[in-house]
Design a protein around this motif. Structure first.
Motif, mmCIF file in Angstrom:
data_model
loop_
_atom_site.group_PDB
_atom_site.id
_atom_site.type_symbol
_atom_site.label_atom_id
_atom_site.label_comp_id
_atom_site.label_asym_id
_atom_site.label_seq_id
_atom_site.Cartn_x
_atom_site.Cartn_y
_atom_site.Cartn_z
ATOM 1 N N PRO A 320 10.687 2.388 6.383
ATOM 2 C CA PRO A 320 9.498 1.532 6.344
ATOM 3 C C PRO A 320 9.747 0.217 5.607
ATOM 4 O O PRO A 320 9.169 -0.805 5.947
ATOM 5 N N GLN A 321 10.637 0.248 4.604
ATOM 6 C CA GLN A 321 10.924 -0.992 3.876
ATOM 7 C C GLN A 321 11.955 -1.839 4.610
ATOM 8 O O GLN A 321 11.868 -3.066 4.625
ATOM 9 N N ARG A 324 10.623 -4.153 7.518
ATOM 10 C CA ARG A 324 10.013 -5.447 7.184
ATOM 11 C C ARG A 324 11.037 -6.555 7.216
ATOM 12 O O ARG A 324 10.727 -7.693 7.522
ATOM 13 N N LEU A 397 4.152 -6.133 3.466
ATOM 14 C CA LEU A 397 4.096 -5.597 2.117
ATOM 15 C C LEU A 397 3.038 -6.341 1.297
ATOM 16 O O LEU A 397 2.957 -7.552 1.345
ATOM 17 N N VAL A 398 2.241 -5.585 0.536
ATOM 18 C CA VAL A 398 1.302 -6.228 -0.382
ATOM 19 C C VAL A 398 2.059 -6.535 -1.670
ATOM 20 O O VAL A 398 2.572 -5.633 -2.316
ATOM 21 N N GLU A 399 2.192 -7.794 -1.990
ATOM 22 C CA GLU A 399 2.939 -8.145 -3.196
ATOM 23 C C GLU A 399 1.996 -8.341 -4.380
ATOM 24 O O GLU A 399 2.211 -7.798 -5.437
ATOM 25 N N ARG A 400 0.980 -9.138 -4.176
ATOM 26 C CA ARG A 400 0.074 -9.430 -5.264
ATOM 27 C C ARG A 400 -1.362 -9.481 -4.811
ATOM 28 O O ARG A 400 -1.647 -9.745 -3.679
ATOM 29 N N HIS B 108 5.965 0.024 -0.641
ATOM 30 C CA HIS B 108 5.144 0.011 0.569
ATOM 31 C C HIS B 108 4.014 1.033 0.501
ATOM 32 O O HIS B 108 3.237 1.150 1.439
ATOM 33 N N TYR B 150 -1.164 -1.650 -5.026
ATOM 34 C CA TYR B 150 0.255 -1.473 -4.727
ATOM 35 C C TYR B 150 1.079 -1.762 -5.978
ATOM 36 O O TYR B 150 0.627 -2.522 -6.847
ATOM 37 N N GLY B 152 3.426 -3.736 -6.657
ATOM 38 C CA GLY B 152 3.630 -5.150 -6.952
ATOM 39 C C GLY B 152 2.462 -5.797 -7.678
ATOM 40 O O GLY B 152 2.599 -6.873 -8.235
ATOM 41 N N GLN B 153 1.297 -5.136 -7.664
ATOM 42 C CA GLN B 153 0.116 -5.725 -8.298
ATOM 43 C C GLN B 153 -0.053 -5.280 -9.741
ATOM 44 O O GLN B 153 -1.000 -5.678 -10.412
#
Lengths: 400, 260
Positions: A320-321, A324, A397-400, B108, B150, B152-153
């Motif tokens: 899954p990673q 991307r 991907l949700v980063e922030r 993810h 997630y 990253g947050q």
């Protein structure tokens, strides 16, 4: 949150910065540059339009797509739909589009499979396997595609004629007329079995979703393959059997100077497919390799430390990673296969470019011919892009 | 009960150790990174491993769940010997949780999904049950409100606490910590250490590789000092810190004390 009264000092929007009419203001510069670029593009198009219509008028060429209704009179060697030269240009171009799609779709599927295997092989701990995959990638990436296509076509042309055809397995002939495979007479029962197979694929997919949902409720994983085998294997067979199990073998045989019967893969299609697949697989291999390497080793370790078996680590954590990283450049490769299939012209495979070329030579409708080619490639490419971008956004991907 | 008493009572009861390493040797190429390491950890014991960088302490605990393979000697975890047998390895990894220096959360997946992944796929737990369990542990590490975000947050300290909760969701008998606070800002170190102290209070068997000497004094039953791949000295924290026997330990202590 909402029941707490907001502090009026902080309950305001960020202030809007007024536009300062000065060349040192970044926003002013942005607006000016954008206006200049848009204006320039429009001016070029206007000039092209004026120039073209002027030249057409001088040469007294009638524009328009009326010629599509006329009889084509152009022979096409292979077609997925019924075609003969007495049909219209429209029909001929449709045959070309289908030929392009045929080689592009089969090429995309094969190149993805081969490329993924090569990419994983290049990361293998097996020294020989990794080196062979590496050497393959370097070789196909470094030689021009056109050269490779001509090579495969020349190789297929250098095969012996039908009378001395290579016959590796009973009923299979490889000659300079292409590849001949044994087949069977296609009847309604086969079409129904085919439909049953497609339904089986859908059914298996739905079962997989159901099994996953049930597992989330009671914790028990369910094997999908027995149901899948039943739906995709046994069901079509049962349909075929229920309809009387017709089977009339159609084995190619030599009569006079050529073969009769069987399934034919033309040397042109074969060479083009081979060239496109082998070439693009080299690039896809590198994309897959990069994607897997981009996943931090720590992800493997964390998943393994939790007790997940290797296969699950790959499918639930690493792939899954990796996807991307893989999807955007993979989209480019799919587009490349589609567009590179136009090199078919060089080896005589009648794709849309080849047929549109002949059409514009016969009718003199050059602009319309080119426009049709552009329209076809734009439509195919934008469809691929839209689908892949949608897929990419879905897994982003949700980063922030 | 003092640390020394815990040790002796475990020996008296003659209970099989949670972890035992016998003459373990490991090489990276020609580099001999673990030399004849003998270590026995009783159930419920808290061991802190310290030593200069490159002394093999991380390699030591990574051998316990076979993220690294030892080449000589025996490692037994909870009565199961580590070998090429994958079934035995899976069984051991189910019972041994690990927390890494770099958190290694799955970017993810949401915090909740990070915690439920292994219970669902390894313990074959229904999703509802796994989520209830995950929320329980997330509450215990004091970040239940982040469950649907997630990784990253989150801040580094929060991520490491999630990593601890994720490991605990497998309800392991043993927890390994590989420098859990080394990648964190000073103000975040405390929140992670507090979580680890809380975990130590529940009686969990723990091996921690760390340079946090305050933590070692507070919770460790035993401190193991390693240098150049061997265990040089071990004992209760007071003895190790106040009365070092070897020159190497004296040098190491003077260096880390100067650093603080």
């Amino acid at each position: 949150m909402s029941d707490v009264p907001a502090d009026p000092r902080y309950a305001r929007q960020a202030p809007r910065r007024p536009l300062r009419l000065s060349w040192s203001d970044e926003r002013v510069r942005n607006i000016v540059w954008q206006a200049l670029v848009v204006g320039g593009v429009l001016a070029v198009f206007y000039w092209l339009y004026r120039n073209t219509s002027y030249n057409l008028e001088v040469r007294r060429i009638a524009t328009g797509f009326g010629f599509l209704e006329r009889e084509a009179g152009l022979p096409i060697a292979e077609s997925l739909i019924e075609y003969d030269p007495s049909m219209t240009y429209f029909r001929a171009l449709l045959v070309g589009v289908l030929n392009t799609l045929k080689v592009a779709i089969v090429g995309i599927v094969l190149a993805t499979i081969l490329g993924t295997l090569l990419g994983i092989a290049r990361l293998s701990r097996n020294w020989l396997l990794a080196r062979i995959a590496g050497a393959y990638v370097e070789l196909v990436r470094d030689l021009p595609l056109l050269l490779q296509l001509l090579f495969w076509y020349a190789l297929l042309q250098a095969l012996p004629g039908p009378r001395q055809a290579l016959n590796p397995v009973e009923g299979v002939f490889l000659s300079n007329r292409g590849l001949k495979l044994p087949f069977f007479r296609w009847e309604d029962a086969h079409s129904w079995a085919m439909i049953a197979f497609v339904l089986g694929v859908v059914g298996t997919f739905l079962y997989r979703r159901w099994a996953r949902a049930r597992q989330m409720q009671d914790g028990q994983p369910r094997a999908v393959w027995p149901i899948g085998a039943a739906l995709m294997g046994a069901l079509p067979l049962a349909v075929w059997w229920a309809l009387g199990a017709p089977f009339q073998p159609d084995i190619p045989f030599l009569r006079g100077f050529n073969f009769q019967g069987g399934l034919t893969v033309s040397p042109e299609f074969f060479a083009l497919l081979l060239g496109l697949t082998l070439y693009t697989a080299g690039f896809i291999a590198e994309i897959v390799r990069a994607g897997i390497l981009a996943v931090n080793q720590g992800q493997w370790e964390a998943a393994q430390a939790l007790g997940l078996p290797r296969g699950r680590v790959m499918s639930l954590v690493v792939l899954p990673q990796a996807l991307r990283v893989i999807i955007p450049p993979m989209t480019s490769q799919f587009l490349n296969i589609t567009k590179n299939s136009s090199l078919a012209v060089a080896i005589g495979y009648q794709d849309i470019v080849s047929i549109a070329n002949t059409t514009l030579n016969q009718t003199g409708q050059a602009i319309e011919g080119i426009a049709i080619i552009m329209l076809v490639y734009l439509t195919i490419s934008l469809s691929i892009s839209l689908f892949m971008n949608w897929y990419n956004a879905r897994i982003a991907l949700v980063e922030r | 009960m003092s640390a020394a008493e815990t040790l002796t009572s475990a020996v008296k009861a003659n209970a099989p150790p949670a972890i035992s390493l016998e003459r373990v040797n490991k090489w990276f190429g020609s580099l001999h990174v673990l030399r004849d390491v003998n270590l026995s950890v009783a159930h419920g014991e808290r061991v802190v491993v310290c030593g200069p960088s490159g002394s093999g302490k991380s390699t030591l605990i990574r051998c316990i769940n076979r993220l690294e393979e030892h080449q000589e000697g025996r490692i037994t975890v909870d009565g199961i010997e580590l070998s090429d047998d994958l079934k035995a390895l899976d069984a051991i990894r189910r019972e041994v949780g690990m927390v890494f220096q770099s958190f290694n959360l799955f970017p993810h997946l949401t915090i909740l999904e990070n915690c439920t992944l292994a219970p669902i796929w390894v313990r074959k737990m229904p999703k509802k049950e796994a989520e209830a369990l995950a929320m329980e542990y997330l509450t215990r590490v004091r970040i239940p409100e982040q469950a649907n975000k997630y990784p990253g947050q989150l801040s580094g300290g929060q991520q490491q606490r999630v990593a601890i909760a994720r490991a605990l969701c497998m309800q392991p008998k043993i927890m390994l910590f590989d420098e859990p606070t080394s990648a964190l800002d000073p103000e975040m170190i405390k929140e992670v250490l507090d979580t680890m102290v809380m975990l130590a209070d529940t009686g969990m068997t723990m091996i921690c590789v760390t340079h946090e000497m305050g933590f070692a004094r507070q919770v460790a039953d035993r401190v193991v000092f390693m240098d150049r791949g061997e265990i040089v000295e071990q004992g209760v924290p007071e003895t190790i810190f106040n009365n070092p026997q070897t020159e190497r330990l004296k040098l190491f202590l003077s260096q880390i004390l100067r650093g603080h």
